[in-house]
Design an enzyme around this catalytic site. Structure first.
Site, mmCIF file in Angstrom:
data_model
loop_
_atom_site.group_PDB
_atom_site.id
_atom_site.type_symbol
_atom_site.label_atom_id
_atom_site.label_comp_id
_atom_site.label_asym_id
_atom_site.label_seq_id
_atom_site.Cartn_x
_atom_site.Cartn_y
_atom_site.Cartn_z
ATOM 1 C CB ALA A 181 -0.940 -0.005 1.208
ATOM 2 C CD GLU B 206 8.702 -0.321 7.240
ATOM 3 O OE1 GLU B 206 8.595 -0.904 8.339
ATOM 4 O OE2 GLU B 206 7.769 -0.222 6.419
ATOM 5 C CG ASN C 192 2.324 -8.144 7.680
ATOM 6 O OD1 ASN C 192 3.308 -8.566 8.275
ATOM 7 N ND2 ASN C 192 1.198 -7.845 8.289
ATOM 8 C CB THR C 193 3.605 -6.679 0.891
ATOM 9 O OG1 THR C 193 2.511 -5.841 1.246
ATOM 10 C CG2 THR C 193 3.475 -7.094 -0.568
ATOM 11 N N GLY D 227 1.741 -13.879 -1.524
ATOM 12 C CA GLY D 227 1.934 -13.211 -2.808
ATOM 13 C C GLY D 227 0.829 -13.414 -3.820
ATOM 14 N NE ARG E 216 -8.098 -16.996 3.057
ATOM 15 C CZ ARG E 216 -7.016 -16.292 2.746
ATOM 16 N NH1 ARG E 216 -6.754 -15.157 3.392
ATOM 17 N NH2 ARG E 216 -6.184 -16.700 1.803
ATOM 18 C CG HIS F 69 -3.227 -14.063 7.314
ATOM 19 N ND1 HIS F 69 -1.905 -14.187 6.916
ATOM 20 C CD2 HIS F 69 -3.924 -13.687 6.198
ATOM 21 C CE1 HIS F 69 -1.797 -13.899 5.624
ATOM 22 N NE2 HIS F 69 -2.998 -13.567 5.172
ATOM 23 C CD GLU G 192 -3.442 -6.393 7.994
ATOM 24 O OE1 GLU G 192 -3.777 -7.148 8.926
ATOM 25 O OE2 GLU G 192 -2.342 -6.487 7.406
ATOM 26 N NE ARG H 24 -7.108 -10.331 3.540
ATOM 27 C CZ ARG H 24 -6.337 -11.237 2.921
ATOM 28 N NH1 ARG H 24 -6.491 -11.492 1.631
ATOM 29 N NH2 ARG H 24 -5.419 -11.899 3.605
#
Length: 475
Positions: A38, A57, A65-66, A71, A301, A409, A439, A449
């Site tokens: 993001a 950062e 987390n990406t 992926g 989920r 998660h 997020e 999600r």
């Protein structure tokens, strides 16, 4: 000490430094907080539009987390899907997201996500990112529209977006922790940043984009908003602590859905390594301690989470054969082999040998695998698994198993945003100069999600936030 700082210290979110803040006089147009998908997408869009962009950062490296995610990327892709005989449409994609959201998803944001995911896929490929040709249905995705990057996990997204942002002049600073937001006398949003040596007060000309991720790594906030998940492990980076939500709330931001927390199969408390044998729903089965399947592997989920948490010790197991393991990327294969060494995964030349290693009833597990293979051949599953995903028998030795305890998660709640990614107040008005993506936001995914809708959400709304900031600069 202010009430704000007291709260953060109580939650374990802000170490006391005693540092005195000084005002940073560099003339940034936009400050982006967070360097995952993001944040880098926002930085790329804003810098491409000619803005001077600073990305902060908190951790020592970019990616958030990406970088460590699976992926997978969900998007309608007529060319690839047609080659596999897959029918898809924006209407179907939107309908599925809304149904999974349980009435908490904003239809306008969902529509933007669906349309933007396909556009962003084309943008990524035009900028050199490569995806495999085959589209699959991953865990909790409910449709075969999930793209697999050639590079493992989220590395391709971070490399691509970081390259675009830096090529257009964006500056990235690591080890810079945003601890507070405030409003200057002239109405601009200010960011208080803590480095190793000092606290800095930044006042960008146009505004701030929040891309700080969720709070999955913060046990205090998980216990507060989702107490039944307290004590579970998490697969988040240590930076996913959620303090910026407190800061945004102080500015009047509307926070929604904080109680909605998604879990995936992972290591149980005390486990050493997470092993992911569950990625492709056509390749694995779930079993309990009796060696029996207890749920369809392509279920929602949230349902899968609750089914596992309802087991006596809140732990299930994932089983695949060697062909299934080798269909996964090299990092998943590596973590499985390492998991065997640490006792987090097991290998057997036969199903019986695997069962003995896992301390499951050998006869029952053998019967379970044989019954599942019959379901694959007949395309009829007693538990209701979609015939579309009954494609691969579990028959090629060696056989592999791992823990499938629930691990935190993704947190679906956060600041509420407009279709232009502007942060909203409780009364529905906009907070000028404040945008958010990824997020850290709420109102898109609701109670559940769908799989592969994390990276696309971050990239799509990151880009919207960056372009919206550029639009504000022109006004």
């Amino acid at each position: 000490m202010t009430d704000r700082r007291s709260l953060l210290l109580t939650l374990g979110l802000l170490p006391w430094t005693g540092l005195r803040a000084h005002v940073e006089h560099e003339n940034w147009d936009v400050v982006v907080i967070g360097s995952g998908a993001a944040g880098l997408s926002a930085a790329a869009a804003a810098s491409e539009s000619g803005l001077r962009v600073l990305v902060l950062e908190k951790q020592g490296t970019v990616g958030g987390n990406t970088l460590h995610s699976g992926g997978f990327y969900a998007a309608i892709d007529p060319a690839r899907q047609k080659r596999q005989g897959i029918k898809d449409s924006p209407e179907l994609f939107e309908q599925q997201i809304l149904e999974n959201g349980g009435g908490k998803s904003d239809p306008k944001l969902v529509r933007l996500l669906v349309a933007g995911a396909s556009d962003m896929l084309a943008y990524l490929e035009a900028n050199g990112m490569r995806f495999k040709d085959r589209i699959i249905e991953i865990y909790g995705a409910h449709w075969p529209r999930c793209h697999l990057p050639v590079l493992p996990n989220g590395e391709g997204y971070i490399r691509t977006m970081l390259n675009i942002a830096m090529k257009n002049g964006a500056v990235i600073r690591t080890g810079m922790r945003a601890t507070d937001l405030s409003t200057a006398k002239d109405g601009r949003i200010q960011v208080l940043v803590q480095s190793r040596r000092e606290e800095i007060l930044l006042t960008p000309r146009i505004g701030v984009i929040l891309a700080t991720g969720g709070f999955g790594a913060n046990q205090a906030l998980i216990s507060r908003f989702a107490p039944r998940l307290a004590g579970l492990t998490n697969d988040n980076t240590p930076g996913s602590t959620g303090e910026i939500l407190v800061a945004a709330r102080k500015l009047g931001a509307l926070l929604v859905d904080l109680e909605e927390v998604q879990c995936l199969p992972g290591r149980p408390p005390g486990g050493q390594r997470r092993v992911r044998l569950h990625n492709d729903v056509s390749r694995f089965i779930f079993v309990d301690h009796e060696g029996r399947r207890f749920v369809r592997e392509d279920e929602r989920r949230d349902v899968l989470r609750d089914k596992v948490l309802a087991l006596p010790d809140k732990t299930a197991f994932s089983i695949v054969d060697d062909e299934g393991l080798r269909s996964y990327d090299i990092l998943v294969q590596k973590e499985t082999v390492l998991g065997v060494e640490t006792g987090d995964a097991w290998r057997g030349d036969t199903v019986e040998e695997l069962a003995n290693a896992m301390r499951l009833p050998p006869k029952t597990l053998q019967e379970t695998v044989e019954a599942y293979n019959r379901s694959v051949r007949s395309k009829i599953d007693p538990l209701g698994k979609n015939p579309r995903e009954l494609r691969h028998e579990i028959k090629t030795p060696p056989f592999w198993g791992c823990y499938a305890a629930m691990t935190v998660h993704y947190t679906m709640g956060g600041v509420r945003i407009s279709p232009k990614a502007q942060v909203l107040r409780e009364d529905g008005t906009l907070i000028p100069g404040l945008w958010a993506a990824g997020e850290v936001t709420g109102g898109i995914h609701g109670v559940n999600r769908m799989g592969a809708n994390g990276v696309n959400d971050a990239l799509v709304f990151g880009r919207i936030a960056g372009l919206s900031a550029a639009e504000a600069a022109r006004d």
